[in-house]
Design a protein around this motif. Structure first.
Motif, PDB file in Angstrom:
ATOM      1  N   UNK A  41       0.821  -1.193   0.000  1.00  0.00           N
ATOM      2  CA  UNK A  41       0.000   0.000   0.000  1.00  0.00           C
ATOM      3  C   UNK A  41       0.857   1.244   0.000  1.00  0.00           C
ATOM      4  N   UNK A  42       0.220   2.448   0.025  1.00  0.00           N
ATOM      5  CA  UNK A  42       1.002   3.675  -0.045  1.00  0.00           C
ATOM      6  C   UNK A  42       2.151   3.680   0.965  1.00  0.00           C
ATOM      7  N   UNK A  43       3.357   4.118   0.508  1.00  0.00           N
ATOM      8  CA  UNK A  43       3.665   4.798  -0.740  1.00  0.00           C
ATOM      9  C   UNK A  43       4.040   3.877  -1.905  1.00  0.00           C
ATOM     10  N   UNK A  44       3.748   2.579  -1.795  1.00  0.00           N
ATOM     11  CA  UNK A  44       4.204   1.630  -2.802  1.00  0.00           C
ATOM     12  C   UNK A  44       3.112   1.306  -3.820  1.00  0.00           C
ATOM     13  N   UNK A  45       3.515   0.770  -4.952  1.00  0.00           N
ATOM     14  CA  UNK A  45       2.571   0.322  -5.969  1.00  0.00           C
ATOM     15  C   UNK A  45       1.974  -1.030  -5.599  1.00  0.00           C
ATOM     16  N   UNK A  46       2.775  -1.877  -4.984  1.00  0.00           N
ATOM     17  CA  UNK A  46       2.314  -3.191  -4.556  1.00  0.00           C
ATOM     18  C   UNK A  46       1.441  -3.053  -3.313  1.00  0.00           C
ATOM     19  N   UNK A  47       0.338  -3.797  -3.274  1.00  0.00           N
ATOM     20  CA  UNK A  47      -0.522  -3.794  -2.093  1.00  0.00           C
ATOM     21  C   UNK A  47      -0.456  -5.150  -1.416  1.00  0.00           C
ATOM     22  N   UNK A  48      -1.076  -5.269  -0.235  1.00  0.00           N
ATOM     23  CA  UNK A  48      -1.055  -6.507   0.529  1.00  0.00           C
ATOM     24  C   UNK A  48      -2.437  -6.778   1.114  1.00  0.00           C
ATOM     25  N   UNK A  49      -2.658  -7.905   1.801  1.00  0.00           N
ATOM     26  CA  UNK A  49      -3.994  -8.216   2.320  1.00  0.00           C
ATOM     27  C   UNK A  49      -4.378  -7.457   3.585  1.00  0.00           C
ATOM     28  N   UNK A  50      -3.494  -6.627   4.150  1.00  0.00           N
ATOM     29  CA  UNK A  50      -3.804  -5.942   5.404  1.00  0.00           C
ATOM     30  C   UNK A  50      -4.913  -4.911   5.220  1.00  0.00           C
ATOM     31  N   UNK A  51      -5.745  -4.732   6.248  1.00  0.00           N
ATOM     32  CA  UNK A  51      -6.839  -3.766   6.243  1.00  0.00           C
ATOM     33  C   UNK A  51      -6.690  -2.833   7.447  1.00  0.00           C
ATOM     34  N   UNK A  52      -7.392  -1.680   7.460  1.00  0.00           N
ATOM     35  CA  UNK A  52      -7.201  -0.714   8.543  1.00  0.00           C
ATOM     36  C   UNK A  52      -7.646  -1.205   9.911  1.00  0.00           C
ATOM     37  N   UNK A  53      -8.524  -2.210   9.971  1.00  0.00           N
ATOM     38  CA  UNK A  53      -9.094  -2.638  11.240  1.00  0.00           C
ATOM     39  C   UNK A  53     -10.541  -2.188  11.339  1.00  0.00           C
ATOM     40  N   UNK A  54     -11.301  -2.872  12.164  1.00  0.00           N
ATOM     41  CA  UNK A  54     -12.733  -2.635  12.252  1.00  0.00           C
ATOM     42  C   UNK A  54     -13.060  -1.187  12.637  1.00  0.00           C
ATOM     43  N   UNK A  55     -13.851  -0.515  11.796  1.00  0.00           N
ATOM     44  CA  UNK A  55     -14.324   0.853  12.015  1.00  0.00           C
ATOM     45  C   UNK A  55     -13.181   1.861  12.111  1.00  0.00           C
ATOM     46  N   UNK A  56     -12.076   1.577  11.444  1.00  0.00           N
ATOM     47  CA  UNK A  56     -10.942   2.497  11.400  1.00  0.00           C
ATOM     48  C   UNK A  56     -10.828   3.111  10.004  1.00  0.00           C
ATOM     49  N   UNK A  57     -10.360   4.353   9.978  1.00  0.00           N
ATOM     50  CA  UNK A  57     -10.123   5.076   8.728  1.00  0.00           C
ATOM     51  C   UNK A  57      -8.624   5.163   8.468  1.00  0.00           C
ATOM     52  N   UNK A  58      -8.258   5.022   7.209  1.00  0.00           N
ATOM     53  CA  UNK A  58      -6.891   5.291   6.749  1.00  0.00           C
ATOM     54  C   UNK A  58      -6.996   6.229   5.559  1.00  0.00           C
ATOM     55  N   UNK A  59      -6.489   7.443   5.710  1.00  0.00           N
ATOM     56  CA  UNK A  59      -6.589   8.468   4.669  1.00  0.00           C
ATOM     57  C   UNK A  59      -5.177   8.878   4.267  1.00  0.00           C
ATOM     58  N   UNK A  60      -4.874   8.744   2.988  1.00  0.00           N
ATOM     59  CA  UNK A  60      -3.541   9.061   2.467  1.00  0.00           C
ATOM     60  C   UNK A  60      -3.629  10.252   1.522  1.00  0.00           C
ATOM     61  N   UNK A  61      -2.813  11.264   1.795  1.00  0.00           N
ATOM     62  CA  UNK A  61      -2.673  12.417   0.914  1.00  0.00           C
ATOM     63  C   UNK A  61      -1.293  12.309   0.265  1.00  0.00           C
ATOM     64  N   UNK A  62      -1.249  11.914  -1.001  1.00  0.00           N
ATOM     65  CA  UNK A  62       0.022  11.639  -1.639  1.00  0.00           C
ATOM     66  C   UNK A  62       0.289  12.509  -2.852  1.00  0.00           C
ATOM     67  N   UNK A  63       1.510  13.022  -2.939  1.00  0.00           N
ATOM     68  CA  UNK A  63       1.986  13.701  -4.151  1.00  0.00           C
ATOM     69  C   UNK A  63       2.812  12.677  -4.921  1.00  0.00           C
ATOM     70  N   UNK A  64       2.296  12.280  -6.090  1.00  0.00           N
ATOM     71  CA  UNK A  64       2.832  11.147  -6.840  1.00  0.00           C
ATOM     72  C   UNK A  64       3.302  11.639  -8.204  1.00  0.00           C
ATOM     73  N   UNK A  65       4.421  11.118  -8.665  1.00  0.00           N
ATOM     74  CA  UNK A  65       4.898  11.512  -9.982  1.00  0.00           C
ATOM     75  C   UNK A  65       5.725  10.434 -10.638  1.00  0.00           C
ATOM     76  N   UNK A  66       5.709  10.429 -11.971  1.00  0.00           N
ATOM     77  CA  UNK A  66       6.645   9.642 -12.766  1.00  0.00           C
ATOM     78  C   UNK A  66       6.872  10.403 -14.069  1.00  0.00           C
TER      79      UNK A  66
END
Length: 343
Positions: A41-66
């Motif tokens: 997951x962020x900041x990477x392109x590859x993701x995994x099976x992990x989740x934020x947890x019950x009733x939890x928020x994960x908010x990512x503000x990313x500046x991305x470029x290529x």
């Protein structure tokens, strides 16, 4: 997830950046001899099976470029909003402020004038997804019995597993605990890319939708080393090739606040789309493309509760970069992760 297009097909190399990435990668690999605790997951392109947890928020503000000497793609920023629905499900919505850059260059036909450069920007495409970690294994448990589930009973304060995966402290912001709860997990993360009613497609800001990405994600521990892997297929359309995405992450936890990782990612077209579709950098008719990158990055908690995390990643292609292929001169992610929810 980044889809291949002719906009990312005009890439060339930067030797100094490549050398720095390889040196950083070698340092991370040497540290793996001691301990590794990797997360996708962020900041990477590859993701995994992990989740934020019950009733939890994960908010990512990313500046991305290529980018490359011919063109560049940027998200300034990318808004990535995730919500844990039970212990094994995650709902996702992502939308960027996108910029597409085309630098002036010579035409392939000597009889035509040089190609002009341009920069366009605006609201990008919407991405909606549902992640499901459908299998997880605890050390010493039976391989099958009780290992499959949805985690939805956690919404109603019930339990459908001995211990939730989040209790391991794997998710940023989770309570610290020995990494002994889950030693192998498997999940999937279907994602749908949709156009917004903003004329982004006819302006050449984004590629044409809809597109659908279906990956399989694995998280496994081998002694002190933990590995995240992802293999997925992107179902394109008449203007976007279908493609395979493959990623691998390993890393090291220096402390409960600082983590660093090495990522290998490969994105390859599975077919070629006929000419006559798309606009600007996303015009069709190019040969099948492939993008293979090596990146180094990590996370750094900026507060004591670890609910604010700095996200960093930089890399480039480690294959030959030319104007005719999709190998990037550099890729980068700089962002802030905000975690909300109860303990």
């Amino acid at each position: 997830m980044t889809c291949l297009s002719s906009g990312t097909a005009k890439m060339s190399g930067v030797a100094r950046v490549a050398r720095n990435v390889w040196v950083g990668g070698a340092v991370v690999w040497l540290l793996l001899a001691r301990l590794a605790v990797a997360q996708g997951g962020p900041p990477f392109r590859t993701d995994d099976p992990e989740t934020p947890g019950n009733k939890h928020w994960e908010i990512n503000f990313g500046f991305i470029g290529q980018r490359n000497p011919a063109s560049g793609s940027y998200q300034v920023p990318d808004f990535d909003i995730n919500y844990g629905l039970g212990d094994r499900l995650q709902l996702k919505y992502e939308i960027p402020i996108a910029i597409e850059e085309t630098r002036p260059g010579s035409s392939l036909d000597p009889s035509t004038p040089p190609l002009p450069g341009q920069v366009i920007g605006g609201l990008g495409e919407s991405l909606m997804g549902v992640k499901w970690r459908f299998y997880e294994h605890h050390p010493g448990d039976d391989a099958l019995h009780g290992r499959f589930g949805t985690g939805l009973l956690g919404l109603f304060k019930h339990e459908d597993q001995k211990e939730p995966a989040a209790a391991a402290g794997d998710s940023p912001g989770a309570a610290d605990a020995p990494e002994q709860v889950v030693n192998f997990s498997v999940g999937t993360y279907p994602q749908l890319f949709l156009d917004n009613p903003t004329r982004a497609v006819p302006r050449g800001l984004v590629s044409q939708g809809p597109q659908f990405y279906l990956p399989l994600e694995v998280n496994a521990r081998f002694g002190p080393i933990r590995v995240d892997g992802e293999v997925g297929y992107n179902f394109g359309n008449r203007a976007v090739p279908q493609s395979w995405g493959r990623g691998l992450i390993v890393g090291h936890e220096f402390s409960d606040r600082t983590e660093a990782y090495l990522e290998f990612y490969d994105l390859q077209d599975a077919n070629r789309v006929a000419a006559g579709q798309g606009v600007g950098n996303f015009a069709t008719g190019e040969p099948k493309q492939r993008q293979t990158t090596l990146g180094v990055g990590g996370r750094q908690a900026v507060n004591q509760a670890k609910t604010l995390n700095l996200l960093l990643m930089a890399g480039r292609s480690f294959q030959k970069v030319t104007a005719e292929n999709s190998q990037p001169s550099w890729i980068a992610y700089v962002g802030l992760q905000v975690l909300l929810g109860g303990k």
